[in-house]
Design a protein around this motif. Structure first.
Motif, mmCIF file in Angstrom:
data_model
loop_
_atom_site.group_PDB
_atom_site.id
_atom_site.type_symbol
_atom_site.label_atom_id
_atom_site.label_comp_id
_atom_site.label_asym_id
_atom_site.label_seq_id
_atom_site.Cartn_x
_atom_site.Cartn_y
_atom_site.Cartn_z
ATOM 1 N N GLU A 259 0.812 -1.226 0.091
ATOM 2 C CA GLU A 259 0.055 0.082 -0.019
ATOM 3 C C GLU A 259 0.910 1.343 -0.017
ATOM 4 N N LEU A 320 -5.610 1.954 -2.376
ATOM 5 C CA LEU A 320 -5.705 2.466 -1.052
ATOM 6 C C LEU A 320 -4.170 2.403 -0.617
ATOM 7 N N TRP A 321 -3.892 3.674 0.329
ATOM 8 C CA TRP A 321 -2.472 3.738 0.918
ATOM 9 C C TRP A 321 -2.832 4.373 2.147
ATOM 10 N N MET A 325 -6.321 7.552 -0.650
ATOM 11 C CA MET A 325 -6.963 6.550 -1.515
ATOM 12 C C MET A 325 -7.384 7.048 -2.886
ATOM 13 N N TYR A 328 -13.173 5.018 -5.124
ATOM 14 C CA TYR A 328 -13.697 3.325 -5.541
ATOM 15 C C TYR A 328 -14.201 3.196 -6.899
ATOM 16 N N ASN A 377 -7.645 -4.645 3.776
ATOM 17 C CA ASN A 377 -8.207 -3.368 3.300
ATOM 18 C C ASN A 377 -9.861 -3.645 3.588
ATOM 19 N N GLN A 385 -7.056 2.240 6.219
ATOM 20 C CA GLN A 385 -6.895 1.719 5.197
ATOM 21 C C GLN A 385 -7.947 0.826 4.178
ATOM 22 N N ASP A 387 -11.877 1.281 2.521
ATOM 23 C CA ASP A 387 -12.755 2.091 1.820
ATOM 24 C C ASP A 387 -13.576 1.307 0.808
ATOM 25 N N ARG A 392 -14.433 -2.597 -4.502
ATOM 26 C CA ARG A 392 -13.237 -2.472 -5.368
ATOM 27 C C ARG A 392 -12.995 -3.868 -5.689
#
Length: 817
Positions: A259, A320-321, A325, A328, A377, A385, A387, A392
């Protein structure tokens, strides 16, 4: 007024069940369980603790491209490099950046080193690189040097050397031929080899100049011989430690390394990590606090997996990081990156990325079969991290399945704070990645964890697991045995758990960012923790199908001793929080930044699990004790210690734990933590609380400002004793029996066999004198496997089972007369 009433005191150190009686283990070779997953045991690789640069990636020059800096966001500096000259004016160095007049090597190199040299043959000057905490010079070993240089009116020669740290000993020396290149107007690549004639794990590399002029340098690289002689390859001793584990798969590149943090440019972007090393930009490994060259890149990961005989398992970023982000509904570029990575690994040479793979030296496909969509995630909290994970995942799943229908796709479930994570979507998924970082007792108690899993659901991949609570300093035997018992439970449920990998693997002893790790190393030495040997032995000794065992418990009717010791103490503690405690007693500051002012003891730092213990010894198991405590600042509340025997055995009242959301009683035994009871609750900052604790044997009551918060009994550790399992190898006909003793007393086990006539037998044993015992780099084989022949009877095998031991018995079937 200090509250100091001590009436009677009890401890909660766990007393292991006596193990002197013989254990009976009945094994019927015809009573079969599930088939063992042929892919069960693999490895999880992440660049953490300098696992890559300064670790398994064999490059010896630190900061080879002059891009490293002290921290993320700071300018590059000259770490790893220094100069030596009789007079400072003889040699000066500085970093230069590209300009229209002075372009650098290429667009991905942002810095180069410029030297102004005024030397002579009688008074040469040196540019020195210290390597990653030393370069291991080995007598007779040949090193390959490459570097890029641009000379500006330099007249003279340059030598490449390996020397001692003080410069007094010279181990290798060679003159770089054709330097400077007479006709070259730009950057030129130079190569040389050096052969050492001495041994020094702290050697340094040096360029020695004897001329006058200006020289620019970039991408200075020095390699020893590598694992399987791969160019840009791996350090042999570390790679061999992996090879000895016989992993069936290799998960890469992480972990949080997938990430990144702060920016998507700090994520692992695979296309930036392939090709010649001078064309790799590298990136900041912000998660673990240092810059990486990406010399160990996507191609090298695939090649290492192949060299280990392991299937590659690639983890992709879902946009994501840590700290940000991609929305999505805008992640198509991340999906494209994933699809291109698969094509690079598996595509024909006629495809764009398959052709690139062939250009990089591997025309045959690597055979990528496993792909994980995201890393940790799928948390309930979007700040972690996470979402819209399922939205996704669905986009990735559809794209992958459409083009690569045979790909095994792995999904994320809740990675922490949940012992039984679930896939809460109707979307199809092949495997679910469970992560567990717990105590030895938790793992031993999870021996039957998967017995009740739904056999109709997705398979489980235990992608990360390790004892991280109660492991000692580097990793002790208690940790290894807890993990071994858990693995035996996994084997028994191979119809549910298809893959499993311990994490993490490597730590350079000079930059430990995470503990424990199963392989510890320096520039010249390497050792495995007891957990490493468990991870090595379990895959080496596993059959093709589970055989059911029935084990008698000779301890269940024995009188249980009290959990509480006869002598113990009380005290105070904190977790990442500053707090104050009222006492007029003398205290010992065991751990943390403690200060005593009058009748107040204060924790002034933010360390975890701090301890301040009263000097008074209590000699009974019934008492009432009154505390007065205040949270001053921080994320948690305060800890009140009781039943303290030593810093590995005690209990605490945890008021305002878990971000000031819960109260709990926790028992610490041999460094491992066991939770007795918990409930929701918080404490106010700046407020003094009166706490009353009543201990009556194993019964505990606690009041917070006259409110009864706890009325419970300390939990008995049921994880100390004998655990057993068995598999049979249908190819060889061998019966393989595993017996773990997590307790502190020796016993014997009678392996009673039915429908299996034993021939010869042997035991491979990993044992320690104490559960807290560890290996170190100076004593790397304190705990290591040994083998012994056994003498079977007609229908049984008698096995000695030492305390703190893993025993793997291999029994060959007797030949028919």
């Amino acid at each position: 007024m200090a509250y100091k009433n001590i009436l009677i005191m009890a401890g909660c150190a766990v007393i292991a069940a006596a193990a002197q009686a013989q254990v009976t283990i009945d094994i019927d070779a015809q009573q079969r369980g599930p088939k063992v997953s042929p892919m069960l045991y693999g490895i999880f690789y992440e660049d953490i603790n300098h696992a890559a640069d300064g670790g398994i990636y064999a490059e010896l020059i630190r900061n080879r491209s002059f891009e490293d800096g002290p921290r993320y966001g700071a300018p590059a500096d000259l770490q790893g490099w220094s100069t030596y000259a009789a007079a400072p004016s003889q040699l000066t160095m500085r970093l230069i950046q590209p300009t229209k007049k002075t372009p650098l090597l290429n667009s991905v190199q942002h810095n180069a080193l410029e030297l102004d040299i005024k030397a002579t043959a009688a008074m040469p000057v040196c540019l020195v690189n210290e390597g990653y905490w030393g370069i291991n010079a080995v007598q007779g070993r040949t090193y390959r040097l490459t570097f890029w240089a641009k000379t500006l009116k330099y007249q003279g020669t340059v030598k490449a050397t390996l020397c001692s740290k003080d410069g007094a000993q010279l181990y290798a020396e060679t003159t770089v031929s054709a330097f400077p290149a007479v006709k070259a107007k730009g950057w030129t690549k130079y190569e040389a080899t050096l052969t050492a004639d001495g041994n020094d794990p702290q050697a340094q590399f040096a360029f020695v100049f004897d001329g006058v002029g200006q020289v620019q340098l970039d991408v200075v690289s020095l390699f020893p011989p590598t694992f399987k002689n791969r160019e840009n390859g791996m350090r042999p001793d570390l790679a061999n430690m992996l090879w000895q584990m016989h992993p069936k798969f290799m998960r890469f590149p992480g972990g949080c390394f997938v990430e990144g943090q702060e920016s998507p440019d700090n994520a692992f972007r695979w296309e930036r990590t392939i090709g010649p090393i001078e064309e790799r930009e590298g990136h900041w490994n912000v998660n673990w606090g240092y810059r990486t060259t990406d010399g160990l890149g996507y191609h090298e990961y695939l090649q290492l997996a192949e060299d280990l005989g392991a299937k590659p398992l690639y983890v992709v970023n879902v946009g994501l990081w840590h700290g940000g982000m991609t929305p999505y509904d805008s992640i198509q570029p991340w999906i494209d990156e994933c699809m291109n990575a698969i094509e690079y690994a598996n595509g024909p040479v006629t495809s764009k990325y398959g052709a690139l793979r062939a250009k990089n030296g591997h025309p045959e496909p690597f055979g990528l079969e496993y792909l994980e969509v995201g890393n940790e995630n799928n948390q309930p909290d979007p700040r972690q991290q996470s979402d819209h994970y399922y939205e996704r995942y669905e986009q990735f799943y559809k794209a992958i399945r459409a083009k690569y229908p045979e790909m095994k796709i792995i999904g994320n479930v809740v990675a922490w704070g949940d012992d039984n994570p679930k896939w809460t979507s109707k979307l199809p998924v092949d495997l679910l990645d469970e992560h567990y970082y717990r105590s030895p007792d938790w793992f031993a108690a999870a021996f039957h964890k998967y017995d009740s899993y739904d056999r109709r659901g997705p398979k489980v991949y235990v992608g990360e697991y390790a004892v991280t609570n109660g492991f000692g300093l580097l990793g002790n035997m208690n940790a290894a045995l807890g993990e071994a018992v858990y693995m035996m439970g996994i084997e028994n449920n191979s119809d549910v758990v298809a893959l499993a990998s311990y994490a993490p693997i490597f730590v350079n002893e000079n930059d430990a960012r995470w503990r424990p790790d199963m392989i510890r190393f320096s520039s010249s030495r390497v050792m495995g923790t007891p957990s490493y040997y468990v991870q090595q032995l379990m895959p080496q000794h596993i059959g093709t199908q589970v055989v059911k065992v029935s084990q008698t418990d000779p301890y269940k009717d024995k009188a249980r001793k009290s959990l509480t010791p006869k002598q113990s103490r009380v005290g105070y503690g904190t977790w990442n929080t500053r707090a104050s405690f009222d006492t007029d007693k003398e205290v010992d500051f065991v751990y943390g930044d403690w200060r005593k002012e009058g009748n107040t003891v204060r924790q002034t730092g933010r360390k975890e699990a701090t301890l301040c213990i009263g000097k008074d010894i209590i000699s009974s198991d019934h008492y009432i004790y009154k505390y007065r405590a205040r949270k001053d600042e921080g994320a948690e509340g305060f800890l009140l210690i009781f039943n303290y025997v030593d810093d590995k055995n005690y209990c605490w009242l945890n008021f305002g734990g878990w971000g000031n959301t819960r109260h709990a009683i926790e028992q610490i035994s041999n460094g491992g933590k066991l939770q007795t009871v918990e409930k929701r609750g918080r404490v106010e900052q700046g407020r003094w609380y009166d706490v009353t604790l009543q201990v009556a044997g194993d019964s505990v009551k606690a009041w917070l400002d006259n409110e009864l918060v706890f009325d419970t009994v300390l939990k008995r550790d049921v994880t100390k004793g004998i655990f057993s399992s068995a598999t049979i190898d249908d190819a060889t006909g061998e019966l393989i029996v595993k017996v773990v003793n997590t307790g502190d007393e020796a016993t014997t086990a009678s392996l009673n066999l039915k429908n299996f006539a034993p021939g010869c037998a042997r035991v491979v044993r990993l044992a320690a004198n104490d559960g807290m015992e560890e290996n170190t780099l100076s004593a790397p084989t304190t705990i290591h496997p040994v083998e012994q022949l056994l003498s079977p009877e007609k229908d049984s095998v008698l096995l000695d089972v030492p305390p703190y031991s893993l025993n793997i018995v291999r029994i060959k079937r007797a030949k028919a007369e």
